[in-house]
Design a protein around this motif. Structure first.
Motif, PDB file in Angstrom:
ATOM      1  N   SER A   1       0.031   5.100   2.111  1.00 58.82           N
ATOM      2  CA  SER A   1      -1.286   5.565   1.537  1.00 58.82           C
ATOM      3  C   SER A   1      -2.080   5.565   2.723  1.00 58.82           C
ATOM      4  O   SER A   1      -1.897   5.151   3.708  1.00 58.82           O
ATOM      5  CB  SER A   1      -1.966   4.256   0.679  1.00 58.82           C
ATOM      6  OG  SER A   1      -1.978   3.250   1.359  1.00 58.82           O
TER       7      SER A   1
ATOM      8  N   THR B   1       0.706  -1.024   0.094  1.00 63.09           N
ATOM      9  CA  THR B   1       0.008  -0.206   0.106  1.00 63.09           C
ATOM     10  C   THR B   1       0.774   1.240  -0.014  1.00 63.09           C
ATOM     11  O   THR B   1       0.459   2.270  -0.014  1.00 63.09           O
ATOM     12  CB  THR B   1      -0.935  -0.070   1.247  1.00 63.09           C
ATOM     13  OG1 THR B   1      -0.266   0.122   2.403  1.00 63.09           O
ATOM     14  CG2 THR B   1      -2.026  -1.338   1.150  1.00 63.09           C
ATOM     15  N   THR B   2       2.127   1.126   0.039  1.00 66.47           N
ATOM     16  CA  THR B   2       3.142   2.422   0.043  1.00 66.47           C
ATOM     17  C   THR B   2       3.243   2.728  -1.308  1.00 66.47           C
ATOM     18  O   THR B   2       3.729   1.669  -2.091  1.00 66.47           O
ATOM     19  CB  THR B   2       4.336   1.983   0.730  1.00 66.47           C
ATOM     20  OG1 THR B   2       4.237   1.367   1.955  1.00 66.47           O
ATOM     21  CG2 THR B   2       5.231   3.267   0.550  1.00 66.47           C
ATOM     22  N   THR B   3       3.033   4.018  -1.613  1.00 65.79           N
ATOM     23  CA  THR B   3       3.345   4.448  -2.988  1.00 65.79           C
ATOM     24  C   THR B   3       4.615   4.670  -3.074  1.00 65.79           C
ATOM     25  O   THR B   3       5.144   5.611  -2.506  1.00 65.79           O
ATOM     26  CB  THR B   3       2.394   5.764  -3.201  1.00 65.79           C
ATOM     27  OG1 THR B   3       0.774   5.426  -3.036  1.00 65.79           O
ATOM     28  CG2 THR B   3       2.604   6.226  -4.623  1.00 65.79           C
TER      29      THR B   3
ATOM     30  N   LYS C   1       5.615   6.985  -0.068  1.00 63.24           N
ATOM     31  CA  LYS C   1       4.491   7.896   0.812  1.00 63.24           C
ATOM     32  C   LYS C   1       3.632   6.659   1.043  1.00 63.24           C
ATOM     33  O   LYS C   1       3.090   6.075   0.215  1.00 63.24           O
ATOM     34  CB  LYS C   1       3.851   8.905  -0.122  1.00 63.24           C
ATOM     35  CG  LYS C   1       2.814   9.780   0.667  1.00 63.24           C
ATOM     36  CD  LYS C   1       2.136  10.690  -0.049  1.00 63.24           C
ATOM     37  CE  LYS C   1       1.252  11.386   0.695  1.00 63.24           C
ATOM     38  NZ  LYS C   1       0.334  12.269  -0.126  1.00 63.24           N
TER      39      LYS C   1
END
Length: 169
Positions: free
Chosen positions: A100, A83-85, A98
């Motif tokens: 999420s 889920t980390t961009t 970043k």
């Protein structure tokens, strides 16, 4: 004297402050250094290994509980890592990451669940045939799985993205 009375408000305030710091740092884009992503897992594994060296050999039920906690932590860590961009600048090849909103909610949910389960487990340790140190070990194994899997997933994805950016795809 119960643990709550010994620590007072700091027993809950300190983790909330740490969670706030993690959320504050995670919600803004940060430079991601692929070559340094091994440090946090190495530190947590070293600290866990040092703790294990001071404990008696685990019982078979503890090994099973520890493996389950490690697997659940790894699953949560992999999901949080997904889920980390991660973005890569096409000109400079600088990676940024970043967290999420889903990752933030996952972290907050894990935080609340950890404290609820810890309080329950500490209060019912004898009923579950566990010593307090074993309960701590289970929670630490969950954290080891979480941190290591999250970093591994992010490292794999960031390395692939960086390779594609360098090759011009």
């Amino acid at each position: 004297m119960p643990p709550e009375a010994q620590g007072g408000a700091w027993l809950y305030l300190t983790p909330l402050l740490v969670l706030g710091l993690i959320l504050w740092r995670g919600l803004r884009p940060r430079t991601l250094r692929v070559e340094r992503m091994w440090i946090a897992p190495a530190v947590i594994l070293l600290m866990f290994g040092m703790m294990l060296s001071q404990m008696p050999p685990p019982r078979p039920t503890m090994v099973a509980a520890g493996l389950a906690a490690l697997a659940v932590g790894a699953g949560a860590g992999w999901w949080r890592g997904r889920t980390t961009t991660i973005t890569v600048d096409p000109q400079t090849h600088v990676l940024t990451s970043k967290v999420s909103p889903v990752g933030v909610l996952l972290l907050m949910g894990l935080f609340v669940a950890r404290y609820a389960l810890r309080d329950f487990a500490q209060g019912h340790a004898a009923w579950m045939h566990l010593r307090p140190a074993e309960i701590t070990e289970i929670f630490l194994l969950f954290a080891v799985g979480l941190v290591c899997a999250q970093r591994l997933e992010m490292w794999l994805r960031a390395s692939r993205m960086l390779g594609e950016a360098r090759s011009g795809r």
